[in-house]
Design an enzyme around this catalytic site. Structure first.
Site, PDB file in Angstrom:
ATOM      1  N   HIS A  55      41.520  42.852  50.801  1.00 51.08           N
ATOM      2  CA  HIS A  55      41.488  44.267  51.168  1.00 51.08           C
ATOM      3  C   HIS A  55      42.824  44.949  50.834  1.00 51.08           C
ATOM      4  O   HIS A  55      42.877  46.153  50.612  1.00 51.08           O
ATOM      5  CB  HIS A  55      41.218  44.444  52.674  1.00 51.08           C
ATOM      6  CG  HIS A  55      39.844  44.044  53.089  1.00 51.08           C
ATOM      7  ND1 HIS A  55      39.513  42.741  53.373  1.00 51.08           N
ATOM      8  CD2 HIS A  55      38.711  44.776  53.269  1.00 51.08           C
ATOM      9  CE1 HIS A  55      38.235  42.689  53.724  1.00 51.08           C
ATOM     10  NE2 HIS A  55      37.729  43.903  53.673  1.00 51.08           N
ATOM     11  N   ASP A  65      31.961  42.623  46.206  1.00 51.21           N
ATOM     12  CA  ASP A  65      32.574  43.116  47.431  1.00 51.21           C
ATOM     13  C   ASP A  65      32.966  44.571  47.161  1.00 51.21           C
ATOM     14  O   ASP A  65      32.867  45.066  46.027  1.00 51.21           O
ATOM     15  CB  ASP A  65      33.791  42.258  47.791  1.00 51.21           C
ATOM     16  CG  ASP A  65      34.057  42.213  49.288  1.00 51.21           C
ATOM     17  OD1 ASP A  65      33.586  43.115  50.006  1.00 51.21           O
ATOM     18  OD2 ASP A  65      34.743  41.280  49.750  1.00 51.21           O
TER      19      ASP A  65
END
Length: 379
Positions: A191, A263
């Site tokens: 992230h 993702d």
């Protein structure tokens, strides 16, 4: 749902799942209009989109109803793993982290727990859950996986991941194994940064790839990529954008012919290095079928426009895009249409959430964990 009748814009739309920033009801107009036209494959919800179960049901129902005349039913997705990664909390049944499942549950109990999760999210209109986590937790300094993983033992991850897949399948919610080819040994969170793993191919095959191989053999319908560089396979591109990882390793070597989903493309591991147009083009060429763009309307609209424009000017790319769209549409036809199109909530949906029977199943795990019971003992 005749694929031959779909326009290029509709085929490109099947490759995109979008999110939005607020807890709105009904869904924002663009996230109703685009799926209706076939320009989005579905939506993903996060905790920021949730106020309470009534609002969530109204929101998901609006997404389903907006696609009455769409080319295919929408994916309505979330990450409801259990433990710290859940988007919906009470009154749904609280589910412990997968680490406890791997340590104290039998495979049978794990399947029952999975069925509880899927039954409850399914009652609220979700038909795709990004779980189970198939990463093997071999690095105690890993900031993003940790107790989301069933175990540091790849065989246990495969066993319990398979049980989790079975429970979702029984309940009629699509499972998705993640994060291929394995995020468990990184010391960075994708992230926030782009992690690199330097393990050799023998180690990857023995540890990271084992759970994916087992669930591919069990016909898991969807696998999510990891935004990590596996330098032994492709030292340049992260797995999500790597033809060597997706077409080479996942498709050819492991024999996977299901749907591959990225993702979120707005995670810094990707967004700090590539613009959205580059990402979706490289991703299609690599073999990705679905792209998650979880926050920004402008980005998923740019992605859609670029997919269409590139396909119009590059016949080879158009063929790859069509192959990905066909894999997505096949999954929707086989799994989502049987739920009804458009999906409608059951009259007793509220009675399912956190019901006594479901809480009893979860309590069996917590009781085993509190007592330190050997998971090989019968439930």
């Amino acid at each position: 749902m005749d694929n031959a009748q779909l326009s290029l814009e509709q085929l490109a739309g099947q490759l995109l799942i979008a999110g939005f920033p607020d807890a709105l009801t009904p869904a924002p107009a663009p996230l109703q209009d685009a799926p209706q036209k076939g320009h989005l494959s579905g939506c993903i919800l996060f905790r920021r989109n949730v106020e309470n179960v009534d609002q969530v049901l109204s929101l998901t129902t609006s997404i389903h109803e907006a696609t009455t005349h769409a080319p295919a039913p929408p994916f309505v997705a979330l990450d409801q793993e259990g433990g710290r990664v859940v988007r919906l909390r009470e009154p749904l049944t609280p589910i412990p982290p997968m680490r406890l499942v791997g340590e104290y549950a039998t495979a049978e109990l794990a399947s029952h727990l999975s069925e509880v999760v899927a039954t409850e999210v399914g009652a609220l209109g979700f038909n795709l859950n990004f779980a189970p986590v198939l990463d093997v937790d071999t690095n105690p300094d890993n900031p993003v996986i940790g107790d989301r993983s069933f175990s540091s033992d790849p065989k246990k991850v495969a066993r319990y991941g398979g049980a989790w897949m079975a429970g979702h399948t029984i309940a009629g919610v699509l499972p998705c194994g993640k994060h291929f080819p394995g995020h468990g040994d990184t010391n960075q969170d994708s992230h926030l940064a782009l992690p690199t793993l330097t393990h050799n191919k023998e180690r990857l095959d023995r540890i990271e790839l084992h759970p994916f191989r087992r669930l591919i053999n069990a016909k898991i319908p969807m696998i999510m990529t990891a935004h990590i560089v596996m330098s032994a396979i492709d030292p340049i591109y992260p797995a999500t954008l790597s033809e060597s990882v997706i077409r080479g390793l996942l498709r050819k070597q492991l024999g996977y012919n299901g749907v591959v989903v990225s993702d979120c493309l707005e995670m810094k591991a990707i967004a700090d290095h590539f613009d959205i147009e580059q990402v979706v083009e490289l991703g299609v060429r690599a073999g990705v079928d679905l792209f998650l763009i979880s926050h920004t309307e402008e980005k998923w609209k740019k992605a859609h426009a670029h997919l269409v424009n590139t396909a119009q000017n590059d016949p080879e790319f158009a063929e790859l895009l069509t192959q990905s769209a066909e894999r997505v549409l096949k999954l929707k036809k086989n799994e989502l249409l049987r739920l009804g199109h458009p999906w409608k909530p059951a009259q007793n949906w509220r009675d399912v959430l956190g019901c006594h029977a479901h809480r009893e199943i979860a309590a069996r795990l917590t009781a085993k964990a509190d007592a330190g019971v050997d998971p090989t003992e019968k439930d």
